[in-house]
Design a protein around this motif. Structure first.
Motif, PDB file in Angstrom:
ATOM      1  N   LYS A 228      30.794  97.909  60.473  1.00 14.41           N
ATOM      2  CA  LYS A 228      32.216  98.096  60.178  1.00 14.41           C
ATOM      3  C   LYS A 228      33.108  97.270  61.111  1.00 14.41           C
ATOM      4  CE  LYS A 228      33.067 102.210  58.649  1.00 14.41           C
ATOM      5  NZ  LYS A 228      33.320 103.677  58.626  1.00 14.41           N
ATOM      6  N   GLU A 229      32.655  97.102  62.359  1.00 17.50           N
ATOM      7  CA  GLU A 229      33.484  96.319  63.295  1.00 17.50           C
ATOM      8  C   GLU A 229      33.319  94.812  63.092  1.00 17.50           C
ATOM      9  OE1 GLU A 229      31.557  95.651  67.604  1.00 17.50           O
ATOM     10  OE2 GLU A 229      31.808  97.767  67.183  1.00 17.50           O
ATOM     11  N   GLY A 230      32.514  94.434  62.068  1.00 16.32           N
ATOM     12  CA  GLY A 230      32.463  93.025  61.692  1.00 16.32           C
ATOM     13  C   GLY A 230      31.196  92.293  62.070  1.00 16.32           C
ATOM     14  N   ILE A 231      30.198  93.015  62.582  1.00 11.03           N
ATOM     15  CA  ILE A 231      28.941  92.344  62.949  1.00 11.03           C
ATOM     16  C   ILE A 231      28.113  92.154  61.683  1.00 11.03           C
ATOM     17  CG2 ILE A 231      26.798  92.542  64.275  1.00 11.03           C
ATOM     18  CD1 ILE A 231      28.542  94.177  66.317  1.00 11.03           C
ATOM     19  N   ASN A 232      27.663  90.923  61.473  1.00 15.86           N
ATOM     20  CA  ASN A 232      26.892  90.577  60.282  1.00 15.86           C
ATOM     21  C   ASN A 232      25.587  91.385  60.255  1.00 15.86           C
ATOM     22  OD1 ASN A 232      25.097  89.237  58.456  1.00 15.86           O
ATOM     23  ND2 ASN A 232      26.378  87.407  58.599  1.00 15.86           N
ATOM     24  N   PRO A 233      25.287  92.081  59.157  1.00 12.64           N
ATOM     25  CA  PRO A 233      24.027  92.833  59.089  1.00 12.64           C
ATOM     26  C   PRO A 233      22.796  91.994  59.434  1.00 12.64           C
ATOM     27  CG  PRO A 233      25.415  93.411  57.232  1.00 12.64           C
ATOM     28  CD  PRO A 233      26.117  92.286  57.946  1.00 12.64           C
ATOM     29  N   ASP A 234      22.802  90.707  59.054  1.00  6.82           N
ATOM     30  CA  ASP A 234      21.664  89.839  59.390  1.00  6.82           C
ATOM     31  C   ASP A 234      21.489  89.706  60.898  1.00  6.82           C
ATOM     32  OD1 ASP A 234      21.000  89.427  56.780  1.00  6.82           O
ATOM     33  OD2 ASP A 234      22.023  87.497  56.605  1.00  6.82           O
ATOM     34  N   ASP A 235      22.611  89.729  61.635  1.00  7.15           N
ATOM     35  CA  ASP A 235      22.524  89.649  63.093  1.00  7.15           C
ATOM     36  C   ASP A 235      21.919  90.923  63.673  1.00  7.15           C
ATOM     37  OD1 ASP A 235      23.519  87.078  63.341  1.00  7.15           O
ATOM     38  OD2 ASP A 235      25.598  87.736  63.443  1.00  7.15           O
ATOM     39  N   LEU A 236      22.175  92.060  63.037  1.00  6.01           N
ATOM     40  CA  LEU A 236      21.560  93.314  63.494  1.00  6.01           C
ATOM     41  C   LEU A 236      20.080  93.343  63.135  1.00  6.01           C
ATOM     42  CD1 LEU A 236      24.346  95.906  62.615  1.00  6.01           C
ATOM     43  CD2 LEU A 236      23.678  95.128  64.889  1.00  6.01           C
ATOM     44  N   ILE A 237      19.745  92.876  61.937  1.00  2.00           N
ATOM     45  CA  ILE A 237      18.340  92.828  61.512  1.00  2.00           C
ATOM     46  C   ILE A 237      17.522  91.964  62.474  1.00  2.00           C
ATOM     47  CG2 ILE A 237      16.817  91.938  59.678  1.00  2.00           C
ATOM     48  CD1 ILE A 237      19.013  92.962  57.675  1.00  2.00           C
ATOM     49  N   TYR A 238      18.144  90.926  63.026  1.00  2.00           N
ATOM     50  CA  TYR A 238      17.500  90.029  63.996  1.00  2.00           C
ATOM     51  C   TYR A 238      16.902  90.798  65.174  1.00  2.00           C
ATOM     52  CZ  TYR A 238      17.381  86.694  67.939  1.00  2.00           C
ATOM     53  OH  TYR A 238      17.008  85.965  69.040  1.00  2.00           O
ATOM     54  N   TYR A 239      17.549  91.903  65.562  1.00  2.00           N
ATOM     55  CA  TYR A 239      17.081  92.642  66.736  1.00  2.00           C
ATOM     56  C   TYR A 239      15.799  93.426  66.471  1.00  2.00           C
ATOM     57  CZ  TYR A 239      21.730  91.484  68.474  1.00  2.00           C
ATOM     58  OH  TYR A 239      22.863  90.813  68.857  1.00  2.00           O
ATOM     59  N   GLY A 240      15.371  93.513  65.228  1.00  2.00           N
ATOM     60  CA  GLY A 240      14.086  94.109  64.908  1.00  2.00           C
ATOM     61  C   GLY A 240      14.054  95.627  65.002  1.00  2.00           C
ATOM     62  N   LEU A 241      12.872  96.177  64.699  1.00  2.00           N
ATOM     63  CA  LEU A 241      12.609  97.617  64.782  1.00  2.00           C
ATOM     64  C   LEU A 241      13.740  98.457  64.186  1.00  2.00           C
ATOM     65  CD1 LEU A 241      10.776  97.829  68.222  1.00  2.00           C
ATOM     66  CD2 LEU A 241       9.772  97.940  65.951  1.00  2.00           C
ATOM     67  N   GLU A 242      14.322  99.395  64.989  1.00  2.00           N
ATOM     68  CA  GLU A 242      15.339 100.309  64.452  1.00  2.00           C
ATOM     69  C   GLU A 242      16.463  99.550  63.750  1.00  2.00           C
ATOM     70  OE1 GLU A 242      13.361 102.498  67.825  1.00  2.00           O
ATOM     71  OE2 GLU A 242      14.061 100.458  67.484  1.00  2.00           O
ATOM     72  N   TYR A 243      16.906  98.451  64.357  1.00  2.00           N
ATOM     73  CA  TYR A 243      18.043  97.717  63.789  1.00  2.00           C
ATOM     74  C   TYR A 243      17.669  97.009  62.499  1.00  2.00           C
ATOM     75  CZ  TYR A 243      20.627  99.283  67.666  1.00  2.00           C
ATOM     76  OH  TYR A 243      21.252 100.133  68.534  1.00  2.00           O
TER      77      TYR A 243
END
Length: 310
Positions: A228-243
């Motif tokens: 919601k604060e504007g972080i691209n979901p793909d950037d979160l997926i990059y962190y692996g595991l839970e994200y």
């Protein structure tokens, strides 16, 4: 002032490393340097398992370093970690405190203990474009070949679990192949290394229990608020595991049950790979003193203090 010999506490996820490090810090007047590649990110608390309550022991707040130092969506890396570690380590030693390195990211731990030669690696857009259509298996095969050419111990499966991470690892290995690293600037760090040895079945049970607890504590909401604060979901997926898995659920690509099942399997596999890395460290000459995770806390702390001659 002579530096105190560092104590390193390592182990797989859910082995109880942080409570041991915190209890040891309380007894020794020590400060903890985190060695966790995901806990550097702010506002990524539940998913990275910061468990900041573990840093309060008997009402005392234990000082910690290298947690909450980077913004979500950015790509913090090993080179930055080495620099940040030495800044924290020098600061702790300059004040006469006991440095305690604690974490489960084997590559980060080995890099600082062994004084790995690293250099900042710029992005290579041409290479990235050429790799964009390749599968994770294809990228992994390319990475293994580059590692063989470089004689590299970096980038094992623990930290390369998405295509984005694999591409970055290939980028680094390619750069290092084309640009031999200058003389090592950061020295190895002498450390007593303690491993928290947890039975495989107990580890699996704790991982499942902890995953359920973190989901109940609001891990999905935490990830939704980052999107919601504007972080691209793909950037979160990059962190692996839970994200990786919770983001896929949060954006509607996966059901809750499927997310839980796949994430649980992934964390079990991750813990197994962490242990593979630590066994590899032993083969590469690092002596790890393993202590039983089920010992009472006082017994664990006393054992470590006796080994450290404190």
């Amino acid at each position: 002032m002579q530096n105190k010999k560092m104590i390193t506490i390592l182990g797989p996820t859910a082995s109880g490393k942080t409570p041991v490090a915190a209890a040891l810090a309380l007894r020794t007047g020590g400060e903890i340097i985190s060695a966790d590649s995901r806990q550097v990110y702010r506002r990524m608390d539940i998913g990275t398992g910061k468990d900041l309550a573990d840093y309060v022991v008997e009402g005392q707040h234990i000082p910690y370093h290298l947690i909450d130092i980077a913004e979500p969506g950015t790509k913090y890396n090993l080179f930055q970690y080495q620099q940040d570690f030495h800044n924290a380590y020098d600061d702790i030693c300059s004040r006469g405190k006991q440095p305690i390195l604690c974490g489960g990211t084997g590559l980060y731990i080995e890099a600082v203990l062994g004084g790995y030669q690293l250099s900042p690696v710029p992005q290579n857009p041409t290479l990235r474009d050429a790799l964009a259509s390749k599968t994770l298996d294809e990228l992994t095969a390319m990475l293994l070949e580059l590692k063989r050419k470089n004689g590299s111990n970096m980038h094992n499966h623990t930290d390369v679990d998405t295509a984005q991470r694999a591409i970055r690892a290939i980028e680094i290995e390619t750069y290092n192949l084309e640009h031999p690293t200058p003389e090592r600037l950061l020295p190895p760090v002498d450390s007593l290394i303690i491993g928290i040895d947890i039975d495989r079945n107990l580890r699996r049970e704790k991982i499942t229990r902890r995953l359920k607890a973190r989901l109940e504590e609001g891990m999905v909401d935490e990830i939704r608020s980052l999107v919601k604060e504007g972080i691209n979901p793909d950037d979160l997926i990059y962190y692996g595991l839970e994200y990786k898995f919770v983001t896929e659920y949060a954006v509607g690509n996966m059901s809750y049950d499927e997310m839980f099942r796949q994430l649980e399997i992934a964390i079990h596999q991750f813990a197994k790979r962490q242990m593979t890395w630590f066994r590899g460290m032993e083969r590469r000459g690092f002596h790890i003193n393993w202590i039983d995770a089920t010992l009472p806390m006082d017994a664990k702390v006393e054992t470590i203090m006796r080994m450290a001659k404190l």
